[in-house]
Design an enzyme around this catalytic site. Structure first.
Site, mmCIF file in Angstrom:
data_model
loop_
_atom_site.group_PDB
_atom_site.id
_atom_site.type_symbol
_atom_site.label_atom_id
_atom_site.label_comp_id
_atom_site.label_asym_id
_atom_site.label_seq_id
_atom_site.Cartn_x
_atom_site.Cartn_y
_atom_site.Cartn_z
ATOM 1 N N HIS A 149 -2.032 -2.558 -3.689
ATOM 2 C CA HIS A 149 -1.655 -3.649 -4.578
ATOM 3 C C HIS A 149 -1.684 -5.005 -4.013
ATOM 4 C CE1 HIS A 149 1.566 -6.282 -6.842
ATOM 5 N NE2 HIS A 149 0.647 -6.523 -7.623
ATOM 6 N N SER A 173 5.739 4.606 -9.717
ATOM 7 C CA SER A 173 4.593 3.827 -10.315
ATOM 8 C C SER A 173 3.944 4.821 -11.566
ATOM 9 C CB SER A 173 3.518 3.492 -9.604
ATOM 10 O OG SER A 173 3.927 2.685 -8.535
ATOM 11 N N HIS A 213 2.342 -4.644 -16.653
ATOM 12 C CA HIS A 213 1.457 -4.902 -15.036
ATOM 13 C C HIS A 213 2.672 -4.070 -14.143
ATOM 14 C CE1 HIS A 213 3.629 -8.136 -13.780
ATOM 15 N NE2 HIS A 213 2.890 -8.200 -12.472
ATOM 16 N N GLY A 214 3.763 -4.107 -14.327
ATOM 17 C CA GLY A 214 4.772 -3.602 -13.267
ATOM 18 C C GLY A 214 6.221 -3.862 -13.893
ATOM 19 N N LEU A 216 0.806 -1.384 0.088
ATOM 20 C CA LEU A 216 -0.027 0.105 -0.166
ATOM 21 C C LEU A 216 0.999 1.142 0.020
ATOM 22 C CD1 LEU A 216 -3.169 0.452 2.081
ATOM 23 C CD2 LEU A 216 -1.353 2.490 2.029
#
Lengths: 147, 476
Positions: B234, B380, B399-400, B205
């Protein structure tokens, strides 16, 4: 530094690398020992194995059509017991009866301050999965676990 | 990865020609440098996925692809049920519907400064994270089934959040077709104390600030400006999803030969969509998606409670909620014909382009928000789905960052205590029950998220909207 390999006499466990996760490998003179040592490697993914006291016994039974699926089932049964009982295990006794496994896992409730658990294991996978005897007759039981 | 194995079709698009038992080509979207750093296993796994029955067009990998289980992480593949297409438990993975949710706070990063330490401590205290943690919500049998059928909608009905939140969640907060009766007692038991918990590993978080806006039009539609304070969550479907993944992986691996499916890797365990086990899995997997949506909704409620105490001027609203590990029924244009496909995204984000009817009307002009999680020490990103993405890989993006180093190597290289200290000196407060866990998640153990995002943008999978940097990070 947390140990990623442990050896005593003929029995041992170790971790092997996977890009996103961790491989667990149990080595022993018998298939039973290799499975028990793979379980120790599983606990060592989460915490320092020596920090876990073997106070309470939990019985585990599983069944699968072959040794490899049985290894995955065994590790997944431990993951389930860890998750639902909020426990960590450090000592294991395993015996086989055809395609079923009967085991006892000894451990204690998770103590976050003392155990400093690094990750929770989501499941044992079929990646790098094998149960076999090497040329010296040692049993090796291994797979990657998803964390 | 050996570039000689691939044929370059564009600056960021690489093809694997069908060979052996491949039914379709493989396509990897990445820069040359990302491809060079990619594990050979990604090539092997993209190739293996291309052999599965009923696969349509290609087996895809996103710019953050890395060695996964069966499918690469960052893998996308769609299957047509009318030509024997399959659904794969391995293709969805253990952490079903793991995803990211981004919340606007109505505050700026400046508002945080006087209470930053207190907010970090209160979030850490209030939101259960890590091994052995239990949630404040305990479900009996009936409520468990209601949650599995209702998802975030169920959670809102219980007082966790608002009806407005639901509009900005994929599937409007409730995945249709969930069948709690196909979720085992073991899976339900594993979940009974885990609602509203963050988990561990790469889950987090974060309180973040918007540091750069790349696309003014899209950011204005998404309601974010430079300097804004936002919160990212997440996490996924917790123990329930892990148990469903475990159980169906086995039943699909065991039943594959009965369905005349030759598995190049047992981890690709799958079953025909139109089979008993395939249908049971779909019902259970959709229930797990609802579990993840409900979980993120409850955590959102806990975040709101913390801010009400520490920063009471915060006014929360949901920017969007995306899921990474799913199989969803979608209609895509195949050779000019709208076709109903079962799209697997394993460590990949749905990235629908502008105008898509599944998007909330207020976002439809710019496309779906795509939320890319970074590491606790980097950044991010918020991106938006593109028209091109719908044609490239069924409206999908990365996604990351994706790991570049194993946990093993990371533990050798970093110490948790020093990392926490170094990050604090840079203004990033880390709160975690496990210093070893922090070391394993060291920012340096991940690929450069900016390079991954730039590759996704260059390949037109999604376009960059904003960059976010962490101020507070709660790790499990």
């Amino acid at each position: 530094m947390h140990p990623s390999r442990f050896e005593t006499g003929q029995a041992s466990w170790e971790h092997f690398p996977h890009q996103a996760d961790m491989g667990v490998r149990g080595i022993g003179p018998t298939k039973e020992a290799a499975f028990a040592n793979a379980a120790q490697a599983l606990t060592a993914v989460i915490t320092d194995l020596v920090s876990v006291a073997s106070l309470h016994a939990v019985p585990i039974v599983c069944e699968a059509p072959d040794d490899e699926l049985l290894l995955v089932d065994w590790l997944n049964a431990l993951i389930y017991e860890m998750a639902t009982r909020k426990m960590l295990f450090s000592r294991f006794a395993v015996r086989f009866n055809n395609h079923s496994l009967h085991a006892t896992a000894w451990g204690e409730p998770v103590d976050v301050a003392r155990h400093q658990p690094a990750v929770e294991v989501k499941g044992a996978t079929y990646t790098e999965l094998s149960v076999k005897q090497d040329q010296q007759g040692q049993w090796i039981a291994q797979c990657v676990v998803d964390v | 990865m050996d570039l000689n194995l691939l044929k370059r079709r564009g600056p960021d698009e690489w093809h694997i020609a069908p060979h052996g038992k491949m039914r379709v080509p493989g396509v990897i979207f990445a820069t040359e440098s990302l491809i060079r750093d990619m594990d050979e296993k990604v090539y092997e796994q993209v190739t293996n996925v291309a052999t599965l029955p009923g696969i349509v067009q290609a087996s895809y990998a996103m710019p953050d692809a890395h060695w996964g289980y069966g499918f690469p992480i960052g893998g996308v593949a769609a299957f047509d049920p009318d030509v024997g297409g399959v659904v794969s438990a391995g293709g969805v993975g253990f952490d079903i519907s793991c995803g990211v949710r981004l919340l606007r706070t109505g505050l700026t990063a400046e508002d945080l400064q006087p209470v930053k330490e207190r907010l970090a401590d209160t979030l850490f205290h209030h939101i259960p994270a890590g091994v052995g943690s239990t949630g404040k919500v305990h479900l009996d049998r009936g409520e468990m089934d209601a949650m599995l059928a209702g998802g975030a909608k169920w959670a809102v009905g219980k007082g966790y959040g608002t009806h407005e939140d639901l509009e900005f969640i994929e599937e409007h907060g409730c995945m249709a077709g969930a069948e709690p009766e196909h979720v085992s007692d073991h899976a339900k038991k594993r979940q009974q104390d885990e609602m509203g918990t963050l988990g561990s590993g790469n889950h987090y978080l974060e309180v973040q600030q918007v540091v750069t806006v790349f696309d003014e039009e899209a950011s204005s539609v998404f309601g974010i400006r430079e300097g804004d304070l936002v919160v990212s969550i997440h996490c996924g479907s917790r123990g329930l999803g892990h148990q469903i993944g475990t159980e169906f992986l086995k039943s699909m691996a065991v039943s594959a030969s009965r369905h005349h499916i030759e598995l190049p890797d047992r981890e690709l365990a799958c079953a025909p969509i139109n089979s008993e086990v395939g249908q049971a899995y779909l019902g259970a997997m959709r229930a797990a998606i609802n579990c993840a949506l409900a979980n993120r909704q409850i955590i959102t409620h806990l975040v709101r409670e913390v801010f009400a105490d520490v920063l009471p001027d915060a006014v929360f609203s949901l920017l969007y909620d995306v899921s990474h590990n799913t199989c969803k029924v979608e209609e895509h244009d195949i050779d000019g014909t709208p076709t109903r496909l079962f799209v697997h995204r394993k460590g990949a984000t749905r990235a629908f382009g502008p105008g898509h009817p599944d998007l909330p009307p207020s976002l439809r002009s710019v496309g779906q928000p795509v939320l890319i999680g970074g590491t606790m020490g980097t950044a991010s990103y918020v991106l938006a789905g593109t028209k091109e993405s719908m044609e490239l890989a069924y409206g999908s993006a990365c996604h990351g960052a994706g790991r570049s180093m194993s946990r093993h190597q990371a533990l050798r290289q970093w110490h948790g205590r020093e990392l926490v200290k170094d990050l604090a000196a840079r203004g990033i407060l880390i709160r975690s029950p496990s210093l070893r866990g922090v070391a394993e998640e060291a920012p340096g153990a991940y690929k450069d998220v900016s390079e991954v995002v730039d590759a996704a943008d260059d390949a037109c999978l999604a376009r960059k909207v904003a960059r976010l940097e962490p101020l507070v990070c709660v790790k499990g």
